[in-house]
Design a protein around this motif. Sequence first.
Motif, short mmCIF file in Angstrom:
data_model
loop_
_atom_site.label_atom_id
_atom_site.label_comp_id
_atom_site.label_asym_id
_atom_site.label_seq_id
_atom_site.Cartn_x
_atom_site.Cartn_y
_atom_site.Cartn_z
N UNK A 52 37.23 53.53 -34.13
CA UNK A 52 36.22 54.13 -33.28
C UNK A 52 34.90 54.44 -33.96
N UNK A 53 34.76 54.14 -35.27
CA UNK A 53 33.51 54.47 -35.95
C UNK A 53 32.42 53.44 -35.63
N UNK A 54 32.75 52.20 -35.83
CA UNK A 54 31.78 51.15 -35.52
C UNK A 54 32.07 50.53 -34.16
N UNK A 55 33.34 50.33 -33.82
CA UNK A 55 33.76 49.76 -32.55
C UNK A 55 34.82 50.69 -31.95
N UNK A 56 34.47 51.66 -31.01
CA UNK A 56 35.43 52.65 -30.49
C UNK A 56 36.64 52.00 -29.84
N UNK A 57 37.83 52.55 -30.12
CA UNK A 57 39.08 52.09 -29.51
C UNK A 57 39.51 53.13 -28.47
N UNK A 58 39.61 52.77 -27.13
CA UNK A 58 39.94 53.69 -26.05
C UNK A 58 41.40 53.50 -25.65
N UNK A 59 42.16 54.61 -25.66
CA UNK A 59 43.56 54.53 -25.24
C UNK A 59 43.63 54.11 -23.78
N UNK A 60 44.54 53.22 -23.45
CA UNK A 60 44.61 52.74 -22.06
C UNK A 60 45.07 53.83 -21.10
N UNK A 61 44.59 53.75 -19.86
CA UNK A 61 45.02 54.68 -18.82
C UNK A 61 46.52 54.53 -18.56
N UNK A 62 47.16 55.64 -18.33
CA UNK A 62 48.55 55.64 -17.89
C UNK A 62 48.58 56.20 -16.47
N UNK A 63 49.03 55.39 -15.53
CA UNK A 63 48.96 55.78 -14.12
C UNK A 63 50.35 55.77 -13.50
N UNK A 64 50.72 56.85 -12.82
CA UNK A 64 52.00 56.94 -12.11
C UNK A 64 51.71 57.43 -10.70
N UNK A 65 52.11 56.63 -9.70
CA UNK A 65 51.85 56.98 -8.31
C UNK A 65 53.14 56.90 -7.52
N UNK A 66 53.33 57.82 -6.61
CA UNK A 66 54.52 57.81 -5.75
C UNK A 66 54.09 58.21 -4.34
N UNK A 67 54.62 57.55 -3.32
CA UNK A 67 55.58 56.44 -3.35
C UNK A 67 54.97 55.17 -3.95
N UNK A 68 55.85 54.21 -4.24
CA UNK A 68 55.39 52.95 -4.79
C UNK A 68 54.57 52.19 -3.76
N UNK A 69 53.68 51.36 -4.23
CA UNK A 69 52.85 50.57 -3.32
C UNK A 69 53.73 49.69 -2.43
N UNK A 70 53.43 49.69 -1.13
CA UNK A 70 54.13 48.89 -0.12
C UNK A 70 55.55 49.39 0.17
N UNK A 71 55.88 50.61 -0.26
CA UNK A 71 57.22 51.16 0.00
C UNK A 71 57.41 51.37 1.50
N UNK A 72 58.64 51.20 1.96
CA UNK A 72 58.98 51.40 3.38
C UNK A 72 60.10 52.43 3.49
N UNK A 73 60.28 52.96 4.70
CA UNK A 73 61.30 53.98 4.98
C UNK A 73 61.18 55.18 4.03
N UNK A 74 59.96 55.55 3.75
CA UNK A 74 59.70 56.70 2.88
C UNK A 74 60.00 57.99 3.65
N UNK A 75 60.75 58.87 3.04
CA UNK A 75 61.06 60.16 3.66
C UNK A 75 59.77 60.94 3.87
N UNK A 76 59.47 61.38 5.09
CA UNK A 76 58.21 62.11 5.32
C UNK A 76 58.15 63.46 4.61
#
Length: 407
Positions: A52-76
Amino acid sequence: MAPKTWSTGRKAAVLAAACALAAGGGVFAAAGPLAHPSFASEAGSPERSTQGLAFPVVAPLKLAAAPADAAVQVNPAATVTLKVGNGRIERAALTSDSGDAVDGKLSADGSSWAATGPLQFNTRYTYSYSVVDGAGRSTDATRSFTTVSTANEADAAIYPLDGMKVGVAQPLQLTFSEPVLNRAAVEKAIKVSSTSGQAGDFHWYSNTMVRYRPQNFWAANSTVTMDIKLFGVDLGKGQIGNFNKKVTVHIGDKKVAIADAKAHTFTASVNGRQVGSWPATLGDTRFPSARGYLVLMEQYRVEHMDASTIGLKPGDPAYYGQLDVNYATRLTTSGEFIHQATESAMPYIGKVNLSHGCIGLGPAGAKWVFDNMTTGDVVQVVNTGGDYAANDDGYGDWNIPWVKYAN
């Protein structure tokens, strides 16, 4: 003056000195281009050996989402959540296809977002969000899911109704629109309390009907509350409860009657004090009245009766055709009542049992029951040759020993 020139010998001496210096670790390489020893290679560069001194190194995003994308019959009842590591959430929104927005809350540090509003059944939702990584770069994304379909939505009918006043023997009953396989989950979702402090238990009559009662009759003039939280409860096989409801039931005075088939009497008491006794006729030997506790269900000023409903046909000595009776109070679903005896039976009340299972009283006794007793009050039939009515033929809960009631 002539310019100086190097002699062949001096040139040789200088070259020899240079070679000697090089051999001893001098500034120049012995036989190559100029080089700075600090940058002998890229890997050895002190500027790049520190991230990161001359060329910064950025930690990658960690993403967790629920319900999963395109999930069906999800309990309301499921919570819609978004969590981010190595970054923050700038914006998040949850909306149904019909355009209804669902409220949500973003954490103070921007690392998580959760829906706080309720979801609906059989609805498609889209949630969009914007997240920012450690270098300030923004990413937008959209996901969707669909909640439990109408075919898997389970309802229930509750009795007594909210605010209703009933007698001390009235059980609490829920009848479900779908079979219940996860009985323990349903029982856990129903909290019953009473001002008398009485505890009770559940009894399942089928996969769709359950009742609740205390060990002894409800305390007179107490209040019973059912706090029902079935929304999102899995009844089994994907059937999901669709409501929460609080029901308050008021218990009246303790009104108990004893119908004695041997003495041909009907005696009533209120809060332990006898208030009246009347002559009666009960079921004859062919149609004996059911024994045990019978809980009053509903009342009719005039009730139409049809002999064919109990299997009687013209020509049978017991056939009575069709007739109307006064002051009728139902005791069983199958057709036992307390009612004013017919004119033909009136001379025999207090002397002979000649009914088809009902409790026949004179005009005064039948009217007193009609005017003073109500749903949930109880009659105990004694000294009859009849068996107990089926426990679900009316409210036969009190004929089940307490040690066997919970199942």
